[in-house]
Motif scaffolding. Structure first.
Motif, PDB file in Angstrom:
ATOM      1  N   ASP A  42      87.514  24.651  23.968  1.00 27.57           N
ATOM      2  CA  ASP A  42      88.633  24.022  24.658  1.00 27.57           C
ATOM      3  C   ASP A  42      88.286  23.656  26.099  1.00 27.57           C
ATOM      4  OD1 ASP A  42      91.362  23.136  24.631  1.00 27.57           O
ATOM      5  OD2 ASP A  42      91.853  24.870  25.890  1.00 27.57           O
ATOM      6  N   PRO A  62      86.944  19.607  26.289  1.00 26.28           N
ATOM      7  CA  PRO A  62      87.601  18.779  25.277  1.00 26.28           C
ATOM      8  C   PRO A  62      86.908  17.424  25.138  1.00 26.28           C
ATOM      9  CG  PRO A  62      88.969  18.922  27.232  1.00 26.28           C
ATOM     10  CD  PRO A  62      87.795  19.823  27.439  1.00 26.28           C
ATOM     11  N   SER A 113      86.326  14.040  22.054  1.00 26.52           N
ATOM     12  CA  SER A 113      86.692  13.479  20.758  1.00 26.52           C
ATOM     13  C   SER A 113      85.473  13.026  19.969  1.00 26.52           C
ATOM     14  CB  SER A 113      87.641  12.284  20.960  1.00 26.52           C
ATOM     15  OG  SER A 113      88.829  12.725  21.558  1.00 26.52           O
ATOM     16  N   ARG A 160      84.248  17.434  17.365  1.00 26.62           N
ATOM     17  CA  ARG A 160      85.213  17.646  16.277  1.00 26.62           C
ATOM     18  C   ARG A 160      84.630  18.558  15.208  1.00 26.62           C
ATOM     19  NH1 ARG A 160      86.256  12.061  14.367  1.00 26.62           N
ATOM     20  NH2 ARG A 160      87.430  13.065  12.701  1.00 26.62           N
ATOM     21  N   LEU A 199      84.744  22.157  16.644  1.00 25.42           N
ATOM     22  CA  LEU A 199      86.099  22.693  16.649  1.00 25.42           C
ATOM     23  C   LEU A 199      86.602  22.917  15.224  1.00 25.42           C
ATOM     24  CD1 LEU A 199      88.329  23.648  18.456  1.00 25.42           C
ATOM     25  CD2 LEU A 199      89.116  21.303  18.698  1.00 25.42           C
ATOM     26  N   ALA A 202      90.720  14.725  16.531  1.00 22.62           N
ATOM     27  CA  ALA A 202      90.560  15.655  17.657  1.00 22.62           C
ATOM     28  C   ALA A 202      91.912  16.243  18.058  1.00 22.62           C
ATOM     29  CB  ALA A 202      89.907  14.939  18.833  1.00 22.62           C
ATOM     30  N   ARG A 213      92.719  20.144  18.118  1.00 22.82           N
ATOM     31  CA  ARG A 213      93.134  20.815  19.366  1.00 22.82           C
ATOM     32  C   ARG A 213      94.476  21.522  19.158  1.00 22.82           C
ATOM     33  NH1 ARG A 213      90.347  16.534  21.941  1.00 22.82           N
ATOM     34  NH2 ARG A 213      92.185  15.186  22.020  1.00 22.82           N
TER      35      ARG A 213
END
Length: 179
Positions: A14, A17, A19, A24, A27, A79, A83
């Motif tokens: 986090d 951050p 995209s 991706r 995460l 994304a 998130r």
């Protein structure tokens, strides 16, 4: 513990951050691992139960299982969805792991402070039997991470001449229990 590892990974991801597909994927892997770990903790017996059922029983929102399923078996979620899943998992771990941990540590800290207070209030040398039993039953990690810091912070235990005998008794009690 699973919650601590997952929290660290989700927070780390986090902090940066992005995209990009690589972000991706990272995460997505963290979300899948977190959901699987929560679900696996409830797996009992020889017959495997569905992840959705296990996650729901653990109090995990069902939509997180859907995100996990999409990330594992279908297209990579966006994304924004990932998130959102990470934020929901962090809230879950805060409520189910970190807050209970904090409450337990606060209780232990209060018990350590009460033990130091009892030692200072005692007129005879040595610790009361109840205090000795409390030290004897505390795991070594609790002694090192909770009791010793609480004793060191105590306003009188090592700073007041009247508590010198109490301080010596506390140190002796710790020395008998310390690994």
């Amino acid at each position: 513990p699973h919650a601590a590892e997952c929290t660290a990974t989700l927070v780390e991801l986090d902090l940066e951050p992005s995209s990009t597909t690589v972000a991706r994927l990272a995460l997505s892997a963290a979300v899948v691992r977190a959901v699987n770990g929560v679900a696996d903790a409830g797996q009992r017996g020889e017959t495997a139960r569905p992840v959705a059922q296990l996650a729901e029983a653990a109090g995990l929102p069902v939509w997180l299982v859907d995100v996990r399923h999409r990330a594992t078996h279908q297209r990579l979620p966006s994304a924004a969805v990932l998130r959102g899943a990470a934020a929901a998992l962090l809230a879950y771990f805060r409520d189910r792991y970190w807050e209970p941990q904090r409450a337990r540590l606060d209780d232990l800290d209060a018990a350590a402070t009460a033990l130091a207070d009892a030692a200072c209030a005692r007129r005879k040398p040595g610790l009361p039997k109840k205090c000795l039993a409390e030290l004897a039953n505390a795991p070594p990690a609790t002694l090192g991470h909770v009791y010793v810091p609480a004793f060191a912070r105590h306003p009188r235990l090592f700073r007041d001449e009247a508590c010198e005998r109490a301080a010596a008794a506390v140190v002796e009690g710790l020395a008998q229990r310390w690994p």
